[in-house]
Design a protein around this motif. Structure first.
Motif, PDB file in Angstrom:
ATOM      1  N   GLY A  89       0.837  -1.198   0.000  1.00  9.05           N
ATOM      2  CA  GLY A  89       0.000   0.000   0.000  1.00  9.05           C
ATOM      3  C   GLY A  89       0.865   1.239   0.000  1.00  9.05           C
ATOM      4  O   GLY A  89       2.087   1.161   0.177  1.00  9.05           O
ATOM      5  N   GLY A  90       0.218   2.367  -0.192  1.00 10.14           N
ATOM      6  CA  GLY A  90       0.963   3.599  -0.428  1.00 10.14           C
ATOM      7  C   GLY A  90       1.446   4.309   0.823  1.00 10.14           C
ATOM      8  O   GLY A  90       1.205   3.878   1.957  1.00 10.14           O
ATOM      9  N   LYS A 112      -9.106  -4.038  -1.663  1.00  5.84           N
ATOM     10  CA  LYS A 112      -8.713  -3.616  -3.007  1.00  5.84           C
ATOM     11  C   LYS A 112      -7.653  -4.572  -3.566  1.00  5.84           C
ATOM     12  O   LYS A 112      -7.760  -5.065  -4.683  1.00  5.84           O
ATOM     13  N   GLY A 163       3.544   5.027  -3.684  1.00  7.22           N
ATOM     14  CA  GLY A 163       3.113   6.411  -3.518  1.00  7.22           C
ATOM     15  C   GLY A 163       1.640   6.536  -3.185  1.00  7.22           C
ATOM     16  O   GLY A 163       0.878   5.572  -3.195  1.00  7.22           O
ATOM     17  N   ASP A 164       1.252   7.739  -2.877  1.00  7.06           N
ATOM     18  CA  ASP A 164      -0.144   8.136  -2.706  1.00  7.06           C
ATOM     19  C   ASP A 164      -0.078   9.666  -2.768  1.00  7.06           C
ATOM     20  O   ASP A 164       0.888  10.206  -3.329  1.00  7.06           O
ATOM     21  N   THR A 191       7.329   0.211  -4.970  1.00  7.20           N
ATOM     22  CA  THR A 191       6.875   0.283  -6.358  1.00  7.20           C
ATOM     23  C   THR A 191       6.637   1.747  -6.725  1.00  7.20           C
ATOM     24  O   THR A 191       6.547   2.605  -5.854  1.00  7.20           O
ATOM     25  N   GLY A 373      -4.010   1.076  -9.922  1.00  7.78           N
ATOM     26  CA  GLY A 373      -2.732   1.617  -9.436  1.00  7.78           C
ATOM     27  C   GLY A 373      -1.941   0.532  -8.718  1.00  7.78           C
ATOM     28  O   GLY A 373      -0.791   0.223  -9.060  1.00  7.78           O
ATOM     29  N   SER A 377       1.336  -1.857  -9.577  1.00  6.96           N
ATOM     30  CA  SER A 377       2.412  -2.069  -8.602  1.00  6.96           C
ATOM     31  C   SER A 377       2.713  -3.552  -8.473  1.00  6.96           C
ATOM     32  O   SER A 377       3.880  -3.965  -8.394  1.00  6.96           O
TER      33      SER A 377
HETATM   34  N1  GLU Z   1      -1.820   4.470  -3.088  1.00  6.74           N
HETATM   35  C1  GLU Z   1      -2.290   3.693  -4.166  1.00  6.74           C
HETATM   36  C2  GLU Z   1      -3.617   3.078  -3.809  1.00  6.74           C
HETATM   37  O1  GLU Z   1      -4.382   3.689  -3.129  1.00  6.74           O
HETATM   38  C3  GLU Z   1      -1.260   2.714  -4.672  1.00  6.74           C
HETATM   39  C4  GLU Z   1      -0.788   1.707  -3.683  1.00  6.74           C
HETATM   40  C5  GLU Z   1       0.349   0.811  -4.195  1.00  6.74           C
HETATM   41  O2  GLU Z   1       0.663   0.865  -5.360  1.00  6.74           O
HETATM   42  O3  GLU Z   1       0.870   0.062  -3.362  1.00  6.74           O
HETATM   43  O4  GLU Z   1      -4.004   2.014  -4.183  1.00  6.74           O
END
Ligand code: GLU
Length: 445
Positions: A89-90, A112, A163-164, A191, A373, A377
Motif C-alpha cells: 500500500g501507499g 482492493k 506512492g499516494d 513500487t 494503481g 504495482s
Molecule cells: N496508493 C495507491 C492506492 O491507493 C497505490 C498503492 C500501491 O501501489 O501500493 O491504491
C-alpha cells in the motif's frame, strides 16, 4: 453478525477515529449476509481479527529545512493484513494525515488488493508532512529521515510501500535511495520506481487507466459506451492525469480538473496539451489549477467551486476523501449524470453514495475502480522478481484484464434481483471472501 454491536466495541477501542470507523461500517454492512451464511467466520473471529491491524509503527521524522531550522513530523506505517501476500500500500505525505485516515485507507487496501487477484496484503503509511512549497532538497532530507525508521519494517517479501497523495516518482526515488544505502541491497522493496532502476511501464498511468477501463466495463454492462460521453473529473495529480489521458484517448470529452481552490472548465474537452501541462503543474509543486487559465484561453478558472455543478454524463472524483458530499451528489443526479466512479480513495461521503444508489446511477467505489494503481504495482513486483521488464503493451494488456476481472467479481456478488449492480456490495464481498478464506486456512495467527 451484529453490525451495531461490533461497531460499539470498535468505537470503544478506537475512539474518535471517524474515518476508520466509517470505512469498517461500510464493509460490515455489505458482508453481513455472507458472514452469517458461513458460521466458521464467526467462530474464527474473522472480523475482530481483520479490524485490528497486525502492527502500527509510529515514528518521529526530524529533518532540517533550507533555513537550517530543525523540523519534526510524525510518520506511520500500518501493516494491516498479510493473509494473501506481503503487506502492500501507499505512503501519503499531507498535512491532513492522521492515524484514523491511514487506518481507513489501510483497511480498504486489504480488499482492493484482494480484488486485483495478485498476491498482496493490505497496508498504508505516511506522514503529517506538508510537501507544499518545500524545495527538492527539503523533500529529499525529509524522505531520507523517514526511511531511517521505515527500512527496518519493509522488504520485497515483507512490506512493499508505494506512492499516494504527496508521494510521487521523486519521493519514491529519495526513499528508495536511502533504503538501498541502509540495507546495501537493490531490492524490489518499493513500487513506482523510475523506469531505469526497476520501475514498470504504465505504473504512473496505471491508476487512471484502470479507472477508465472499469468505467468502460460498467457502461458496457449497462448497454452504453464511453466514446462521446462528457466527463467531469476533480484533482490534478497522477490519478486525474491518467484518467484524463485514457478517457480522452477513448473518445470521451473531459471537461474539468480541480484543485483545492476551485476548478477549471474546458468546454470542448481537454487536449493533449492540457494533459501534458498537468505534469508541469505537479513538478512545480503547485497545488492549484489557476495557472491553466493563464496558459490556455479555453480554460475557465472558477474559484472556490467544485466541478460537480457541471452537467456531465460521468463524474470521476480523483482528488481526496470526502470531496463529494450529499449536495454535490444531488446536483449531479439533477443534472442527469449516469455514472460516478471513484478515482481517489473514498472521495464520496457515505450519504452521497446512498443517494447515487437510490437514484439508480452506476456507482463504483475506489476499492474496485482505482485498483489499477496497486495492480500495476503488483505487476512491477512480478517483473522485479523475474529481473525482467515487460513492454508497455504487455503491462497494459494485463492491467486491462485485471480490471475486467474486478468488474466481473463485483457484478457476480453485487447484482440485485432487479439487475442493478451494487458495486459497493460486490467489491466488499468479493474482496472479503478471499482474505477471510486465506485467514481460515492459515489458522489463528
Ligand atoms: N496508493 C495507491 C492506492 O491507493 C497505490 C498503492 C500501491 O501501489 O501500493 O491504491
Amino acid at each position: 453478525m451484529n453490525v451495531d454491536k461490533l461497531m460499539i466495541e470498535l468505537e470503544r477501542r478506537n475512539p474518535g477515529e471517524t474515518e476508520y470507523l466509517q470505512a469498517v461500517r461500510d464493509v460490515l454492512e455489505s458482508i453481513e449476509e455472507v458472514y452469517s451464511d458461513h458460521p466458521h467466520f464467526e467462530s474464527a473471529s474473522i472480523i475482530e481479527r481483520l479490524t485490528e491491524p497486525d502492527r502500527i509503527l509510529t515514528f518521529k521524522v526530524a529533518w532540517t529545512d533550507d533555513e537550517g531550522r530543525v523540523r519534526v513530523n510524525r510518520g506511520w506505517r500500518i501493516q494491516f493484513n498479510n493473509a494473501i501476500g506481503p503487506y502492500k500500500g501507499g505512503l501519503r505525505f499531507h498535512a491532513s494525515v492522521n492515524l484514523s485516515i491511514l487506518k481507513s485507507l489501510g483497511f480498504e487496501q486489504i480488499f482492493k488488493n484482494s480484488l486485483t487477484s495478485l498476491p498482496m496484503g493490505g497496508a498504508m503509511g505516511g506522514a503529517d508532512f506538508d510537501p507544499k512549497g518545500k524545495s527538492s532538497s527539503e523533500i529529499m532530507r525529509f524522505c531520507q529521515s523517514y526511511m531511517l525508521e521505515l527500512w527496518k519494517l519493509i522488504g520485497p517479501e515483507t512490506d512493499v510501500p508505494a506512492g499516494d497523495i504527496g508521494v510521487g516518482g521523486r519521493e519514491i526515488g529519495y526513499l528508495f535511495g536511502m533504503y538501498k544505502k541502509l540495507s546495501g541491497e537493490h531490492a524490489g522493496v518499493m513500487t513506482g520506481k523510475g523506469l531505469h532502476w526497476g520501475g514498470s511501464l504504465i505504473r504512473p498511468e496505471g491508476g487512471g487507466y484502470g479507472v477508465v477501463y472499469f468505467v468502460r466495463q460498467m457502461l458496457e454492462q449497462a448497454g452504453m459506451e464511453l466514446a462521446g460521453k462528457k466527463v467531469a473529473i476533480s484533482g490534478f495529480g497522477t490519478m486525474a492525469w491518467g484518467v484524463a489521458r485514457k478517457a480522452t484517448e477513448m473518445g470521451a470529452r473531459v471537461i474539468s480538473l480541480s484543485g483545492p481552490d476551485g476548478y477549471v472548465y474546458v468546454q470542448d474537452g481537454l487536449t493533449p496539451a492540457h494533459i501534458d501541462y498537468m505534469l508541469e503543474l505537479r513538478i512545480s509543486n503547485e497545488d492549484i489549477v489557476k495557472p491553466f487559465s493563464y496558459e490556455f484561453e479555453d480554460a475557465e478558472y472558477r474559484p472556490n467551486r467544485k466541478p460537480w455543478e457541471l452537467p456531465c454524463d460521468i463524474a470521476i472524483p480523483c482528488a481526496t476523501q470526502n470531496e463529494l458530499n450529499e449536495q454535490d451528489a444531488a446536483q449531479l443526479i439533477q443534472n442527469g449524470c449516469l455514472c460516478v466512479c471513484e478515482g481517489a480513495n473514498r472521495p464520496c461521503t457515505s450519504e452521497a453514495v446512498h443517494l447515487f444508489q437510490k437514484a439508480g446511477l452506476l456507482f463504483a467505489p475506489g476499492k474496485a475502480a482505482n485498483a489499477g494503481g496497486v495492480a500495476a504495482s503488483g505487476l512491477e513486483m512480478t517483473q522485479n522478481a523475474m529481473k525482467y521488464s515487460w513492454t508497455r503493451e504487455e503491462v497494459d494488456q494485463r492491467l486491462s484484464l485485471i480490471m475486467q476481472n474486478i468488474h466481473a467479481s463485483c457484478a457476480r456478488y453485487g447484482t440485485r434481483e432487479d439487475g442493478y449492480v451494487d458495486y459497493v456490495r460486490g467489491a466488499n464481498i468479493a474482496g472479503f471472501l478471499k482474505v477471510a478464506g486465506a485467514m481460515l486456512d492459515q489458522g489463528v495467527v
